[in-house]
Enzyme design. Sequence first.
Site, mmCIF file in Angstrom:
data_model
loop_
_atom_site.group_PDB
_atom_site.id
_atom_site.type_symbol
_atom_site.label_atom_id
_atom_site.label_comp_id
_atom_site.label_asym_id
_atom_site.label_seq_id
_atom_site.Cartn_x
_atom_site.Cartn_y
_atom_site.Cartn_z
ATOM 1 N N ASP A 1 -11.899 -83.971 -92.200
ATOM 2 C CA ASP A 1 -11.598 -84.821 -91.040
ATOM 3 C C ASP A 1 -12.369 -86.146 -91.150
ATOM 4 O O ASP A 1 -11.794 -87.226 -91.048
ATOM 5 C CB ASP A 1 -11.996 -84.111 -89.742
ATOM 6 C CG ASP A 1 -11.433 -82.706 -89.659
ATOM 7 O OD1 ASP A 1 -10.211 -82.587 -89.593
ATOM 8 O OD2 ASP A 1 -12.227 -81.744 -89.694
ATOM 9 N N GLU B 1 -7.894 -81.809 -98.477
ATOM 10 C CA GLU B 1 -6.919 -82.893 -98.605
ATOM 11 C C GLU B 1 -7.491 -84.089 -99.331
ATOM 12 O O GLU B 1 -6.865 -84.661 -100.209
ATOM 13 C CB GLU B 1 -6.505 -83.372 -97.217
ATOM 14 C CG GLU B 1 -5.955 -82.284 -96.383
ATOM 15 C CD GLU B 1 -5.072 -82.811 -95.295
ATOM 16 O OE1 GLU B 1 -5.103 -84.007 -95.005
ATOM 17 O OE2 GLU B 1 -4.310 -82.006 -94.743
HETATM 18 O O1 TRH Z 1 -14.016 -80.193 -96.760
HETATM 19 P P1 TRH Z 1 -12.599 -79.862 -96.917
HETATM 20 O O2 TRH Z 1 -12.330 -78.471 -97.216
HETATM 21 O O3 TRH Z 1 -11.821 -80.336 -95.644
HETATM 22 C C1 TRH Z 1 -10.747 -79.580 -95.113
HETATM 23 C C2 TRH Z 1 -9.448 -80.247 -95.349
HETATM 24 O O4 TRH Z 1 -9.400 -81.580 -94.920
HETATM 25 C C3 TRH Z 1 -8.382 -79.438 -94.634
HETATM 26 O O5 TRH Z 1 -7.117 -79.931 -94.847
HETATM 27 C C4 TRH Z 1 -8.731 -79.419 -93.189
HETATM 28 O O6 TRH Z 1 -7.748 -78.849 -92.446
HETATM 29 C C5 TRH Z 1 -10.031 -78.689 -93.074
HETATM 30 O O7 TRH Z 1 -11.035 -79.390 -93.789
HETATM 31 C C6 TRH Z 1 -10.474 -78.538 -91.655
HETATM 32 O O8 TRH Z 1 -11.962 -80.695 -98.135
HETATM 33 P P2 TRH Z 1 -11.652 -82.250 -98.351
HETATM 34 O O9 TRH Z 1 -10.533 -82.689 -97.496
HETATM 35 O O10 TRH Z 1 -11.488 -82.413 -99.789
HETATM 36 O O11 TRH Z 1 -12.960 -83.018 -97.888
HETATM 37 C C7 TRH Z 1 -14.124 -83.092 -98.632
HETATM 38 C C8 TRH Z 1 -14.744 -84.454 -98.487
HETATM 39 O O12 TRH Z 1 -16.063 -84.435 -98.987
HETATM 40 C C9 TRH Z 1 -14.013 -85.541 -99.274
HETATM 41 O O13 TRH Z 1 -13.990 -86.743 -98.521
HETATM 42 C C10 TRH Z 1 -14.878 -85.747 -100.501
HETATM 43 C C11 TRH Z 1 -16.234 -85.489 -99.918
HETATM 44 N N1 TRH Z 1 -17.283 -85.093 -100.859
HETATM 45 C C12 TRH Z 1 -18.371 -85.949 -101.027
HETATM 46 O O14 TRH Z 1 -18.415 -87.026 -100.427
HETATM 47 N N2 TRH Z 1 -19.358 -85.554 -101.861
HETATM 48 C C13 TRH Z 1 -19.351 -84.381 -102.558
HETATM 49 O O15 TRH Z 1 -20.303 -84.065 -103.286
HETATM 50 C C14 TRH Z 1 -18.208 -83.535 -102.389
HETATM 51 C C15 TRH Z 1 -18.137 -82.235 -103.141
HETATM 52 C C16 TRH Z 1 -17.198 -83.921 -101.535
#
Ligand code: TRH
Length: 377
Positions: A17, A273
């Site tokens: 989010d 996502e």
């Molecule tokens: O964290 P998520 O599993 O988020 C999920 C999805 O958005 C899903 O669709 C939603 O319904 C649910 O939450 C509630 O996965 P996502 O979307 O990949 O988000 C991870 C974020 O973290 C992304 O912006 C990348 C960031 N990130 C970093 O900034 N540093 C890191 O070291 C890592 C591993 C990720």
Amino acid sequence: MKARWDIFCSVVDNYGDIGVTWRLARQLVAEQGCAVRLWVDDLRAFERMCPEVDVQAAQQWQEGVDVRLWPAHWPTTPAADVVIAAFACQLPPDYMEAMAARERTPLWMNLDYLSAEEWVVGCHGLPSVKFKGVQKYFFFPGFRPGTGGLLREAGLIEQRQAFQRDSQAQQQFLQDLGVVPMAGARLISLFAYENAGLASWLEVLAADGQPTHLLVPEGRILGDVQRWLGVEALGAGQVHLRGALTVQVLPFVRQEQYDRLLWCCDFNAVRGEDSFVRAQWAGRPLLWHIYRQDEDIHLDKLDAFLERYTEGLSPAAKGALIALWQAWNTDADMGANWKMLLEHWPEVTAHAEKWCLEQALQADLATALVHFYENWI
Ligand code: TRH
């Protein structure tokens, strides 16, 4: 006069989010010249990807974005020209009244979840509910023309390609993270939810003729990694060797660094996502752990993406890729499917870059939102 935008983000779970809304807010400011307030109801997830964030501050500026802690008691504040409710979050009732009280009603949009399903094209841009004369619209990101596209900063692909051509920059970046892979090692990043299929994948990697260096950012999959390694506790900085497999746990890094990590790796396992989209911009083969939904509806989303993504692959490579992704998302055995994919490595690698470049032909999501607003005016 700059158009004023309010983006509302309710942190339900995980990082998606805030990951998406922060990316969008920054881009609207930096590339579209908008004045953006980002209302977030919990700043702790934000702090992990942007350590400068003060989790207590009611108001703070971050990279030109006016970040507001979404308060329990809503203050009197005028509504913006464009209002975005991310992922169907409910706006504060007083803010809705402020929208209705404006002389010129604002454009109100729901930024929806990402899906490759065909129906998205038909629903993108349609009117949704109305509140006292203020019309809400659906805005769907997507992979097809006729959708809102994907978040992609200007120059991202060129920046990524330059970084991937510069082995010294990659080496330096990895070194700064404490990562020194052995020569010839395959580099894999692993960001996923809990997954019972992981052990079978790690087994084949450990028994492989080619070494693998697996980079695991701190997160939900660590428990499975720890069990497979048979160690007491697992945290950032630890490195464990099992046969041909080196497992290294990384700290959760800022968003820009995570991008670079994806760019360095030969293969990226991602989830949700936002990391899913970033892995596509990395132009490298990927594996998606989709967010699980009731009644397995996420599997339809997975199939829709796979159908689109695998267009143009040979039947054998397509079969291997689909089998691997389906195994990963049903906690099934990964070993045989991974070996099958390796047989098509050059093809799936070239395909990943081709897919990235094709997707980059679409207008990015921030630009598409601004166009939507301009057409609406
Ligand atoms: O964290 P998520 O599993 O988020 C999920 C999805 O958005 C899903 O669709 C939603 O319904 C649910 O939450 C509630 O996965 P996502 O979307 O990949 O988000 C991870 C974020 O973290 C992304 O912006 C990348 C960031 N990130 C970093 O900034 N540093 C890191 O070291 C890592 C591993 C990720």
